[in-house]
Design an enzyme around this catalytic site. Structure first.
Site, PDB file in Angstrom:
ATOM      1  N   ASP A 281      15.591   7.898   5.224  1.00  0.00           N
ATOM      2  CA  ASP A 281      14.257   7.918   4.628  1.00  0.00           C
ATOM      3  C   ASP A 281      14.293   7.596   3.141  1.00  0.00           C
ATOM      4  O   ASP A 281      13.312   7.071   2.596  1.00  0.00           O
ATOM      5  CB  ASP A 281      13.618   9.301   4.815  1.00  0.00           C
ATOM      6  CG  ASP A 281      13.101   9.519   6.228  1.00  0.00           C
ATOM      7  OD1 ASP A 281      12.918   8.531   6.948  1.00  0.00           O
ATOM      8  OD2 ASP A 281      12.880  10.696   6.591  1.00  0.00           O
TER       9      ASP A 281
ATOM     10  N   HIS B 172       6.102  16.092   9.131  1.00  0.00           N
ATOM     11  CA  HIS B 172       5.274  14.989   8.638  1.00  0.00           C
ATOM     12  C   HIS B 172       3.801  15.255   8.908  1.00  0.00           C
ATOM     13  O   HIS B 172       2.970  15.252   8.012  1.00  0.00           O
ATOM     14  CB  HIS B 172       5.677  13.666   9.307  1.00  0.00           C
ATOM     15  CG  HIS B 172       6.726  12.917   8.568  1.00  0.00           C
ATOM     16  ND1 HIS B 172       6.497  12.329   7.355  1.00  0.00           N
ATOM     17  CD2 HIS B 172       8.015  12.648   8.881  1.00  0.00           C
ATOM     18  CE1 HIS B 172       7.602  11.734   6.943  1.00  0.00           C
ATOM     19  NE2 HIS B 172       8.535  11.918   7.837  1.00  0.00           N
TER      20      HIS B 172
ATOM     21  N   GLU C 256       0.539 -36.659  28.920  1.00  0.00           N
ATOM     22  CA  GLU C 256      -0.472 -35.655  28.575  1.00  0.00           C
ATOM     23  C   GLU C 256      -1.834 -36.287  28.320  1.00  0.00           C
ATOM     24  O   GLU C 256      -2.778 -35.582  27.951  1.00  0.00           O
ATOM     25  CB  GLU C 256      -0.020 -34.880  27.329  1.00  0.00           C
ATOM     26  CG  GLU C 256       1.228 -34.032  27.574  1.00  0.00           C
ATOM     27  CD  GLU C 256       1.639 -33.234  26.356  1.00  0.00           C
ATOM     28  OE1 GLU C 256       1.052 -33.444  25.280  1.00  0.00           O
ATOM     29  OE2 GLU C 256       2.543 -32.384  26.484  1.00  0.00           O
TER      30      GLU C 256
ATOM     31  N   GLN D  67      11.106  15.584  11.085  1.00  0.00           N
ATOM     32  CA  GLN D  67      10.011  14.715  11.530  1.00  0.00           C
ATOM     33  C   GLN D  67       8.753  15.516  11.827  1.00  0.00           C
ATOM     34  O   GLN D  67       7.642  15.099  11.516  1.00  0.00           O
ATOM     35  CB  GLN D  67      10.432  13.936  12.777  1.00  0.00           C
ATOM     36  CG  GLN D  67      11.608  13.015  12.567  1.00  0.00           C
ATOM     37  CD  GLN D  67      11.397  12.064  11.412  1.00  0.00           C
ATOM     38  OE1 GLN D  67      10.490  11.233  11.437  1.00  0.00           O
ATOM     39  NE2 GLN D  67      12.225  12.184  10.386  1.00  0.00           N
TER      40      GLN D  67
ATOM     41  N   GLN E  10     -11.031   0.027   1.190  1.00  0.00           N
ATOM     42  CA  GLN E  10     -11.481  -0.829   0.097  1.00  0.00           C
ATOM     43  C   GLN E  10     -10.316  -1.507  -0.618  1.00  0.00           C
ATOM     44  O   GLN E  10     -10.427  -2.645  -1.088  1.00  0.00           O
ATOM     45  CB  GLN E  10     -12.341  -0.045  -0.903  1.00  0.00           C
ATOM     46  CG  GLN E  10     -11.642   1.081  -1.653  1.00  0.00           C
ATOM     47  CD  GLN E  10     -11.741   2.407  -0.932  1.00  0.00           C
ATOM     48  OE1 GLN E  10     -11.899   2.464   0.283  1.00  0.00           O
ATOM     49  NE2 GLN E  10     -11.637   3.490  -1.697  1.00  0.00           N
TER      50      GLN E  10
ATOM     51  N   HIS F 237      -1.361 -40.361  20.169  1.00  0.00           N
ATOM     52  CA  HIS F 237      -0.032 -39.823  19.925  1.00  0.00           C
ATOM     53  C   HIS F 237       1.030 -40.850  20.321  1.00  0.00           C
ATOM     54  O   HIS F 237       1.991 -41.086  19.577  1.00  0.00           O
ATOM     55  CB  HIS F 237       0.190 -38.537  20.732  1.00  0.00           C
ATOM     56  CG  HIS F 237      -0.451 -37.320  20.150  1.00  0.00           C
ATOM     57  ND1 HIS F 237      -1.808 -37.155  20.081  1.00  0.00           N
ATOM     58  CD2 HIS F 237       0.089 -36.191  19.622  1.00  0.00           C
ATOM     59  CE1 HIS F 237      -2.090 -35.982  19.549  1.00  0.00           C
ATOM     60  NE2 HIS F 237      -0.940 -35.372  19.250  1.00  0.00           N
TER      61      HIS F 237
ATOM     62  N   ASN G  13      -3.465   6.003   6.068  1.00  0.00           N
ATOM     63  CA  ASN G  13      -4.150   6.809   7.076  1.00  0.00           C
ATOM     64  C   ASN G  13      -4.851   5.915   8.099  1.00  0.00           C
ATOM     65  O   ASN G  13      -4.691   4.694   8.112  1.00  0.00           O
ATOM     66  CB  ASN G  13      -5.127   7.787   6.416  1.00  0.00           C
ATOM     67  CG  ASN G  13      -6.235   7.068   5.648  1.00  0.00           C
ATOM     68  OD1 ASN G  13      -6.510   5.884   5.859  1.00  0.00           O
ATOM     69  ND2 ASN G  13      -6.891   7.792   4.743  1.00  0.00           N
TER      70      ASN G  13
ATOM     71  N   SER H  48       5.291   9.457  12.946  1.00  0.00           N
ATOM     72  CA  SER H  48       6.741   9.395  12.818  1.00  0.00           C
ATOM     73  C   SER H  48       7.414  10.007  14.048  1.00  0.00           C
ATOM     74  O   SER H  48       6.879  10.932  14.673  1.00  0.00           O
ATOM     75  CB  SER H  48       7.174  10.133  11.552  1.00  0.00           C
ATOM     76  OG  SER H  48       8.531   9.907  11.277  1.00  0.00           O
TER      77      SER H  48
ATOM     78  N   GLU I 223      11.439   5.396  16.925  1.00  0.00           N
ATOM     79  CA  GLU I 223      11.512   4.910  15.549  1.00  0.00           C
ATOM     80  C   GLU I 223      12.885   5.226  14.956  1.00  0.00           C
ATOM     81  O   GLU I 223      13.545   4.366  14.383  1.00  0.00           O
ATOM     82  CB  GLU I 223      10.413   5.579  14.726  1.00  0.00           C
ATOM     83  CG  GLU I 223      10.419   5.202  13.247  1.00  0.00           C
ATOM     84  CD  GLU I 223       9.416   6.016  12.444  1.00  0.00           C
ATOM     85  OE1 GLU I 223       9.095   5.596  11.318  1.00  0.00           O
ATOM     86  OE2 GLU I 223       8.954   7.071  12.926  1.00  0.00           O
ATOM     87  N   HIS I 224      13.305   6.489  15.070  1.00  0.00           N
ATOM     88  CA  HIS I 224      14.613   6.926  14.588  1.00  0.00           C
ATOM     89  C   HIS I 224      15.417   7.457  15.770  1.00  0.00           C
ATOM     90  O   HIS I 224      14.914   8.279  16.541  1.00  0.00           O
ATOM     91  CB  HIS I 224      14.485   8.054  13.566  1.00  0.00           C
ATOM     92  CG  HIS I 224      13.566   7.757  12.425  1.00  0.00           C
ATOM     93  ND1 HIS I 224      12.280   8.247  12.358  1.00  0.00           N
ATOM     94  CD2 HIS I 224      13.741   7.020  11.311  1.00  0.00           C
ATOM     95  CE1 HIS I 224      11.701   7.836  11.243  1.00  0.00           C
ATOM     96  NE2 HIS I 224      12.561   7.079  10.583  1.00  0.00           N
TER      97      HIS I 224
ATOM     98  N   TYR J  55       0.860  -1.178   0.000  1.00  0.00           N
ATOM     99  CA  TYR J  55       0.000   0.000   0.000  1.00  0.00           C
ATOM    100  C   TYR J  55       0.895   1.227   0.000  1.00  0.00           C
ATOM    101  O   TYR J  55       1.745   1.385   0.874  1.00  0.00           O
ATOM    102  CB  TYR J  55      -0.917   0.012   1.223  1.00  0.00           C
ATOM    103  CG  TYR J  55      -1.975   1.095   1.155  1.00  0.00           C
ATOM    104  CD1 TYR J  55      -3.274   0.790   0.798  1.00  0.00           C
ATOM    105  CD2 TYR J  55      -1.652   2.427   1.403  1.00  0.00           C
ATOM    106  CE1 TYR J  55      -4.244   1.781   0.710  1.00  0.00           C
ATOM    107  CE2 TYR J  55      -2.602   3.426   1.302  1.00  0.00           C
ATOM    108  CZ  TYR J  55      -3.895   3.096   0.958  1.00  0.00           C
ATOM    109  OH  TYR J  55      -4.853   4.085   0.845  1.00  0.00           O
TER     110      TYR J  55
END
Length: 434
Positions: A364, A265, A418, A262, A194, A423, A217, A240, A330-331, A133
């Protein structure tokens, strides 16, 4: 009003202030989830027709058939030919670096033979088909195409399916060119929940995939969460983040711009600087005030800094690293002398940028490592997207008669412990003398 707050790690209420700073509402929103659930249901039931209906509704398009949201390989190549030569060279250079880095992540199958002839091992196989995506609309992200598609191809994935929204029938040539360079096999100009549903369930036109990766999003993130189990996903990404540790010897403008990279963003992005030098923290704050006014997205960055940013005073670099490990950013930039000496102390970070000359922005786009990284503290237990995310591991067991004899007796004993008699007998059938 200050452009960014300042915190003191030695203050009695620092822990509470830090917790408030890090708090972020996840994608779990009842109204969003209800909308997404309806979209998923309708696409699962109605296939292409539902995808067309929602795409026309949300992206202001007039699609009549699935052919209207399908781009051919020739159309991708045409977009590649249209982009400026400098842009094409940049895309190709970035793709090559990303490919070279991820080639080092390739895993191979292995086996070993025990003394009695039993063979044990692990077989590595790529996923057959994955979906990526790529966001569209307000901004185009060709870098996201490269970071998601190239590792999949390096892993040996047979077919990479890409979806990207095209609101008002607009899609970036840079994004399409990146898809051509990365080797995307099929591309559909659809987005939102969708598109996630089409990838997860399959339609007459969009094939069902094994895994969905890539950012989006809140509706995309919620849809990915909802279809997990039907297909695999990479992660649920939050805003971010960057955390910079600096000893006070780097140009304040450099560090300020790293924080702003950052903050621009979106309003929820988080930028934190931790330093034992109070004068440096003050200098960076002045730089932020100055540089902020130069940015086209200054309103977004200003909100981010004011609501989620911080300059944190500590008593040592070691204390700064301890705070960073707690945040699990993250960074993480380590802008100090001889940064390698601190690397063994860093436990939790998505990507680590060492030295004064290593801007996070390089990661990036073109350094090579993946920019799809764990956010919101999940670097405590998660890793960057990589080749391994597109490969599966199967265990191999091949017993010799002698191995079946020995293992059968052990397995039978444990199975009866068990209460699983079938088994036990299944294992004992291969035991000699039984």
């Amino acid at each position: 009003m200050a452009v960014i707050r300042q915190l003191d790690s030695l203050a009695p209420d620092f822990d509470a202030q830090l917790e408030m700073l890090l708090a972020w509402e996840s994608v779990a929103d009842r109204r969003v989830e209800e909308t997404v659930a309806e979209i998923l249901h309708e696409v699962r039931r109605g296939g292409d027709a539902a995808v067309i209906g929602y795409t026309n509704q949300f992206d202001r398009r007039q699609l009549r058939s699935a052919a209207d949201f399908t781009l051919s390989a020739d159309e991708l190549q045409a977009a590649l030919a249209r982009v400026e030569p400098e842009a094409r060279r940049a895309l190709e250079s970035a793709a090559e670096r990303v490919r070279n880095y991820h080639n080092h992540q390739r895993q191979e199958s292995w086996q070993y033979r025990e003394a009695d002839g039993t063979v044990l091992g692990q077989q590595i196989t790529p996923m057959q088909r994955v979906g990526i995506y790529v966001p569209g609309g307000k901004a185009s992200y060709p870098s996201s195409v490269l970071m998601n598609a190239v590792p999949a191809k390096v892993a040996g994935v047979e077919e990479v399916i890409m979806v990207v929204p095209a609101p008002d029938n607009q899609v970036s040539d840079l994004v399409l060119a990146a898809a051509a360079i990365a080797g995307v096999d099929r591309l559909f100009t659809i987005g939102g929940a969708q598109a996630v549903a089409a990838l997860a369930y399959g339609t007459d036109t969009v094939p069902k995939v094994d895994k969905i990766v890539g950012p989006g999003n809140i509706f995309v993130a919620s849809a990915k969460r909802a279809v997990f189990g039907q297909v695999a996903i990479d992660m649920i990404a939050g805003p971010s983040e960057i955390l910079v540790i600096c000893d006070g010897k780097t140009d304040p403008d450099w560090i300020a711009m790293d924080l702003l990279s950052q903050a621009e963003h979106d309003e929820q992005a988080q930028s934190i600087l931790v330093s034992p030098d109070q004068d440096f923290l003050d200098a960076v704050e002045r730089s932020l005030e100055k540089l902020l006014e130069q940015l086209p997205r200054r309103d977004i960055a200003a909100t981010s800094l004011a609501e989620r940013g911080a300059l944190v005073a500590v008593d040592s670099i070691e204390s700064a690293i301890a705070i960073s490990n707690r945040i699990a950013p993250e960074h993480l930039e380590v802008s100090v002398d001889e940064p390698e000496q601190y690397l063994p102390m860093i436990r939790n970070a998505g990507a680590i940028f060492l030295g004064r000359y290593t801007a996070e922005a390089l990661g990036d786009y073109c350094a090579g490592p993946n920019h799809v990284l764990p956010t919101s503290g999940t670097a405590r237990f998660s890793s960057p997207l990589g080749v391994y995310d597109f490969q599966k591991r199967s265990s191999i067991i091949h017993c010799s008669p002698e191995g079946a004899d020995q293992l059968g007796q052990v397995a039978a004993t444990l199975a009866r412990g068990e209460g699983l008699e079938a088994h036990a007998r299944s294992a004992e059938y291969r035991v000699r003398g039984k």
